[in-house]
Design a protein around this motif. Structure first.
Motif, short mmCIF file in Angstrom:
data_model
loop_
_atom_site.label_atom_id
_atom_site.label_comp_id
_atom_site.label_asym_id
_atom_site.label_seq_id
_atom_site.Cartn_x
_atom_site.Cartn_y
_atom_site.Cartn_z
N ASP A 101 -38.82 -31.86 -37.81
CA ASP A 101 -38.71 -32.36 -39.17
C ASP A 101 -37.26 -32.38 -39.65
OD1 ASP A 101 -41.41 -32.69 -39.16
OD2 ASP A 101 -41.87 -31.07 -40.57
N ALA A 102 -36.50 -31.35 -39.29
CA ALA A 102 -35.09 -31.30 -39.69
C ALA A 102 -34.33 -32.46 -39.08
CB ALA A 102 -34.47 -29.97 -39.27
N ALA A 103 -34.61 -32.79 -37.83
CA ALA A 103 -33.94 -33.91 -37.17
C ALA A 103 -34.30 -35.24 -37.84
CB ALA A 103 -34.32 -33.94 -35.69
N ALA A 104 -35.59 -35.40 -38.22
CA ALA A 104 -36.01 -36.63 -38.87
C ALA A 104 -35.35 -36.79 -40.24
CB ALA A 104 -37.53 -36.64 -39.03
N VAL A 105 -35.28 -35.72 -41.01
CA VAL A 105 -34.64 -35.77 -42.32
C VAL A 105 -33.14 -36.03 -42.17
CG1 VAL A 105 -34.09 -34.43 -44.39
CG2 VAL A 105 -36.39 -34.32 -43.41
N ALA A 106 -32.52 -35.40 -41.18
CA ALA A 106 -31.10 -35.64 -40.93
C ALA A 106 -30.87 -37.10 -40.55
CB ALA A 106 -30.60 -34.71 -39.82
N ALA A 112 -28.91 -43.33 -44.73
CA ALA A 112 -28.54 -43.50 -46.13
C ALA A 112 -27.03 -43.49 -46.29
CB ALA A 112 -29.18 -42.40 -46.98
N ASP A 113 -26.36 -42.60 -45.57
CA ASP A 113 -24.90 -42.51 -45.64
C ASP A 113 -24.25 -43.81 -45.17
OD1 ASP A 113 -22.50 -40.22 -45.61
OD2 ASP A 113 -22.18 -41.83 -44.18
N ILE A 114 -24.70 -44.34 -44.03
CA ILE A 114 -24.08 -45.55 -43.47
C ILE A 114 -24.42 -46.76 -44.33
CG2 ILE A 114 -23.84 -46.99 -41.43
CD1 ILE A 114 -24.63 -44.59 -39.75
N LEU A 115 -25.65 -46.82 -44.86
CA LEU A 115 -26.00 -47.91 -45.77
C LEU A 115 -25.10 -47.91 -47.00
CD1 LEU A 115 -29.92 -47.83 -45.69
CD2 LEU A 115 -28.47 -49.72 -44.96
N ASP A 152 -43.58 -40.94 -36.12
CA ASP A 152 -43.13 -41.98 -37.06
C ASP A 152 -42.09 -41.48 -38.06
OD1 ASP A 152 -46.16 -42.17 -36.39
OD2 ASP A 152 -45.53 -44.25 -36.70
N VAL A 153 -41.90 -40.18 -38.20
CA VAL A 153 -40.89 -39.70 -39.15
C VAL A 153 -39.49 -40.11 -38.72
CG1 VAL A 153 -42.23 -37.76 -40.04
CG2 VAL A 153 -40.81 -37.44 -38.00
N PHE A 154 -39.34 -40.56 -37.47
CA PHE A 154 -38.04 -41.05 -37.02
C PHE A 154 -37.89 -42.56 -37.24
CE2 PHE A 154 -38.58 -37.11 -34.65
CZ PHE A 154 -37.35 -36.52 -34.85
N PHE A 155 -38.92 -43.20 -37.79
CA PHE A 155 -38.83 -44.65 -38.00
C PHE A 155 -37.85 -45.05 -39.10
CE2 PHE A 155 -42.72 -46.63 -35.73
CZ PHE A 155 -42.31 -46.03 -34.56
#
Length: 389
Positions: A101-106, A112-115, A152-155
């Motif tokens: 979960d930490a990896a998915a949130v990161a 978001a940062d790159i966008l 799917d949390v990595f989608f």
């Protein structure tokens, strides 16, 4: 999203309350017997442990052609997923769930940062990714995926990389990373493979899409080659047998948000009706993908349509799948800054978030949330700037 004002403390309060609540709920679900938190991840871990021990990750009964037993989870991902999870075979399940979960949130924070750097270069990126992280617990499709340990949390990361790869900009790495992201998503869950079709059509008019498509081919060949080198062709043969057996699983399920399944539930049409109806649903999804790739000039809007269509190419769509639309909502918000459409775009994204919360008890509404994001993206296309900035 103004660079002239301090970050509103409400984000910090919302984030603390949301994350504490989500972690408390996750701990309660994990302590139940059987566990109701992390069960999807546990399925992947078991498959990885089987591979690490030299066993097949697939159920022998399914490989032999037996129909899946209702309410019983079974490993049905491609062999490469189990082979990758074998790396973590010795990691305790609880530790793995937290790390997963930490990896998915990161990953979501990175996108978001790159966008922000791409679409709002005058705005400190932290003004975007901090509110995004604070909002994560109340974006229910993503939060539910975190609780269950869904792949799917990595989608949001993978779809976001593809978005960044084709939406202009001067980053030479972006199309390569975007193509690789599309490949990983397609190899692991299959339904995003329609995004590869989008790239093929879009490559005719876009150099970025062409480079992303080449990255898809290169990455795909590399992944398959490594998988064959590790386990040979036998696991892939077993996988195809499981796919054939899994096609007999029930589609008409209140938890299945797929249009065909939901219409069958509303009308009482039954399994045969749902399977027949899925054919035109899939055809329409592919047509939308091709038309969007060819006719929509704006790459963000074009890919947003294709991303939404990719959610229904297969007959099963779980509640957490639409989390893939998060990067498009962010792109719409960022592009609409300081334009006449900023208020309406913000209202649409807010409404989509609220609707996604309500959809936990009225599943059909998740498609309304997806539609609201599409409209927000459409409004952000060529929005005219206001006089005051």
């Amino acid at each position: 999203m103004s660079r002239r004002t301090r970050l509103n403390p409400i984000w910090v309060v919302l984030g603390v309350v949301g994350w504490v609540g989500l972690m408390w709920l996750g701990s309660q679900m994990y302590s139940t017997s059987p566990r109701t938190a992390g069960f999807d991840l546990e399925l992947l871990l078991r498959a990885g442990r089987d591979v690490a021990a030299g066993r097949s990750p697939y159920d022998p009964a399914l490989v032999a052609g037996a129909a899946p037993v209702a309410e019983r989870l079974f490993y049905s991902y491609p062999p490469v997923v189990a082979q990758f999870m074998a790396i973590f075979a010795g990691v305790p399940s609880g530790v793995m769930l937290v790390a997963w979960d930490a990896a998915a949130v990161a990953g979501l924070a990175v996108v978001a940062d790159i966008l922000a750097r791409r679409f709002a270069p005058d705005l400190p990126p932290s003004r975007v990714w901090i509110p995004v992280l604070c909002m994560t617990p109340i974006v229910f499709p993503f939060a539910v995926g975190l609780l269950f340990g869904n792949l799917d949390v990595f989608f949001p990361l993978l779809y976001g990389l593809l978005l960044l790869g084709v939406a202009g900009g001067r980053d030479g790495w972006a199309p390569i990373a975007g193509g690789a992201g599309a490949t990983v998503a397609s190899v692991t869950k299959l339904h995003p493979a329609s995004l590869v079709l989008w790239l093929v059509v879009r490559a005719v008019r876009s150099d970025a899409a062409r480079r992303a498509w080449l990255a898809v081919v290169t990455t795909g060949v590399a992944i398959i080659a490594v998988s064959l080198l590790i386990g040979g062709a036998a696991p892939w043969s077993e996988y195809l047998a499981v796919v054939r057996a899994g096609s007999g699983a029930d589609l008409v399920d209140p938890r299945n948000a797929g249009p065909a399944a939901q219409i069958a539930l509303w009308t009482g049409g039954g399994e045969a009706f749902a399977r027949t109806l899925q054919i035109p649903v899939a055809v329409v999804a592919l047509v939308v993908t091709v038309v969007a790739a060819w006719s929509r000039r704006d790459a963000v809007e074009s890919l947003a349509w294709a991303a939404a269509a990719s959610l229904v190419t297969l007959p099963v769509t779980w509640f957490h799948y639409p989390a893939a639309m998060i990067p498009f909502a962010l792109a719409a918000l960022l592009r609409a800054r300081h334009t006449r459409e900023a208020g309406r775009v913000a209202a649409l994204v807010t409404a989509a978030t609220v609707v996604s919360i309500v959809a936990i008890s009225a599943l059909q509404l998740v498609w309304l949330a997806v539609g609201l994001v599409i409209v927000a993206v459409r409004l952000s296309v060529g929005a005219k700037p206001t006089d005051a900035v």
